[in-house]
Scaffold this motif. Structure first.
Motif, PDB file in Angstrom:
ATOM      1  N   GLN A  39       2.836  10.811   0.399  1.00 41.37           N
ATOM      2  CA  GLN A  39       2.823  11.727  -0.730  1.00 41.37           C
ATOM      3  C   GLN A  39       2.843  10.909  -2.026  1.00 41.37           C
ATOM      4  OE1 GLN A  39       2.678  15.324  -0.041  1.00 41.37           O
ATOM      5  NE2 GLN A  39       2.049  14.162   1.782  1.00 41.37           N
ATOM      6  N   LYS A  40       1.682  10.706  -2.604  1.00 41.56           N
ATOM      7  CA  LYS A  40       1.581   9.817  -3.763  1.00 41.56           C
ATOM      8  C   LYS A  40       2.409  10.314  -4.938  1.00 41.56           C
ATOM      9  CE  LYS A  40      -2.986   7.964  -2.609  1.00 41.56           C
ATOM     10  NZ  LYS A  40      -4.387   7.763  -3.068  1.00 41.56           N
ATOM     11  N   GLN A  41       2.467  11.623  -5.132  1.00 46.83           N
ATOM     12  CA  GLN A  41       3.224  12.150  -6.262  1.00 46.83           C
ATOM     13  C   GLN A  41       4.711  11.829  -6.110  1.00 46.83           C
ATOM     14  OE1 GLN A  41       1.960  13.654  -9.116  1.00 46.83           O
ATOM     15  NE2 GLN A  41       4.067  13.269  -9.783  1.00 46.83           N
TER      16      GLN A  41
ATOM     17  N   SER B  63       0.486  -1.012 -11.065  1.00 42.37           N
ATOM     18  CA  SER B  63      -0.320  -0.100 -10.259  1.00 42.37           C
ATOM     19  C   SER B  63      -1.664  -0.765  -9.997  1.00 42.37           C
ATOM     20  CB  SER B  63      -0.531   1.220 -11.000  1.00 42.37           C
ATOM     21  OG  SER B  63       0.698   1.860 -11.244  1.00 42.37           O
TER      22      SER B  63
ATOM     23  N   SER C  96       0.832  -1.202   0.000  1.00 41.91           N
ATOM     24  CA  SER C  96       0.000   0.000   0.000  1.00 41.91           C
ATOM     25  C   SER C  96       0.868   1.252   0.000  1.00 41.91           C
ATOM     26  CB  SER C  96      -0.901   0.012   1.236  1.00 41.91           C
ATOM     27  OG  SER C  96      -0.128   0.184   2.418  1.00 41.91           O
ATOM     28  N   TYR C  97       0.249   2.383  -0.318  1.00 40.64           N
ATOM     29  CA  TYR C  97       0.966   3.652  -0.258  1.00 40.64           C
ATOM     30  C   TYR C  97       1.500   3.895   1.158  1.00 40.64           C
ATOM     31  CZ  TYR C  97      -0.744   4.968  -4.896  1.00 40.64           C
ATOM     32  OH  TYR C  97      -0.997   5.017  -6.239  1.00 40.64           O
TER      33      TYR C  97
ATOM     34  N   TRP D  72       5.431   4.383   1.969  1.00 37.06           N
ATOM     35  CA  TRP D  72       5.865   5.646   2.582  1.00 37.06           C
ATOM     36  C   TRP D  72       6.617   5.392   3.888  1.00 37.06           C
ATOM     37  CZ3 TRP D  72       6.512  10.234   0.690  1.00 37.06           C
ATOM     38  CH2 TRP D  72       6.631  11.347   1.536  1.00 37.06           C
TER      39      TRP D  72
ATOM     40  N   ILE E  43       5.970   9.292  -4.441  1.00 37.89           N
ATOM     41  CA  ILE E  43       6.114   7.853  -4.665  1.00 37.89           C
ATOM     42  C   ILE E  43       6.080   7.547  -6.151  1.00 37.89           C
ATOM     43  CG2 ILE E  43       5.033   5.604  -4.318  1.00 37.89           C
ATOM     44  CD1 ILE E  43       4.008   6.647  -1.604  1.00 37.89           C
ATOM     45  N   GLN E  44       5.131   8.135  -6.870  1.00 45.37           N
ATOM     46  CA  GLN E  44       4.989   7.856  -8.296  1.00 45.37           C
ATOM     47  C   GLN E  44       6.199   8.330  -9.099  1.00 45.37           C
ATOM     48  OE1 GLN E  44       1.270   9.826  -8.993  1.00 45.37           O
ATOM     49  NE2 GLN E  44       0.029   8.129  -8.184  1.00 45.37           N
TER      50      GLN E  44
ATOM     51  N   GLY F 154      -2.084   0.917  -4.176  1.00 42.32           N
ATOM     52  CA  GLY F 154      -0.648   0.667  -4.080  1.00 42.32           C
ATOM     53  C   GLY F 154      -0.081  -0.011  -5.308  1.00 42.32           C
TER      54      GLY F 154
END
Length: 231
Positions: free
Chosen positions: A196-198, A222, A178-179, A183, A200-201, A226
């Motif tokens: 912070q999804k951005q 994806s 998961s995100y 993180w 991570i991406q 997650g």
């Protein structure tokens, strides 16, 4: 990789004895690759710079003592299982060894199958702690201590953040990382804020480019919430 090669380090300065150990292991553990050195300094450099599954160490060798080598490695948080293969294996010697971080003892009059069982037991115990030194999924190997990722024995040349990302996703396999998990593992210094999804991406895109550049058959999918790993 059904039968991954085991990497063993042998520290033995008597060539006759080294040949005997290597020959015995070839007979009973054909899946094992034995790296032999005669000196303390060379063994220390190898143990610090290479990911071994087990160390097989004599006591009094050129330049030092195999037991001192174990102590030096433990001080550097290298937890590779260490088997002392020595005639100095009295009760007092074993107590001294365990205090220094050695994991097992065997005399030089060993039976090959007993030596094999000792080594296999140490490797199993090391993996059973829930945090094995090397995570293998197919041809992918993630070396936790060295923080390196290998595909078919080729270094993927990952940056620290990229390795942390791949390790977290691989540890969750065949499930999903998961995100929140990513993180926590890859950005532990920022646990006071939401994932912070951005960020991570962006780092994941860089990781995928490294994987593609190496020609590794690794896919990071994806999924809802997650990422998952396909090897």
């Amino acid at each position: 990789m059904e039968n991954p090669t085991l990497q063993l380090l042998l520290l033995e300065d008597e060539q006759f004895m080294a040949d005997h150990v290597i020959g015995s292991l070839r007979e009973v553990m054909p899946e094992a690759e034995v790296v032999h050195t005669r000196t303390y300094d060379a063994a220390l450099a190898l143990a610090l710079g290479t990911q071994f599954d087990c160390l097989i160490l004599d006591r009094n060798v050129i330049g030092g003592d195999g037991l001192g080598l174990v102590s030096a490695l433990r001080e550097k948080d290298v937890r590779t299982p260490a088997l002392m293969l020595t005639n100095l294996n009295s009760a007092d010697h074993q107590i001294e060894g365990w205090s220094s971080g050695a994991d097992a003892y065997e005399g030089k009059d060993f039976e090959p199958m007993v030596l094999k069982a000792q080594i296999q037991n140490l490797i199993r115990r090391s993996a059973a702690d829930g945090h094995p030194r090397i995570l293998r999924i197919g041809f992918l190997e993630l070396h936790r201590t060295a923080r390196t990722a290998m595909w078919m024995e080729k270094d993927l040349d990952l940056e620290p953040q990229q390795f942390a990302l791949l390790l977290c996703i691989a540890e969750a396999s065949p499930g999903t990382a998961s995100y929140q998990q990513i993180w926590k593992e890859a950005w532990p210094e920022f646990q006071g804020i939401d994932p912070q999804k951005q960020t991570i991406q962006t780092n994941l895109s860089r990781l995928r480019r490294k994987i593609d550049k190496a020609g590794a058959a690794i896919t990071i999918n994806s999924v809802d919430g997650g990422y998952s790993l396909e090897v």
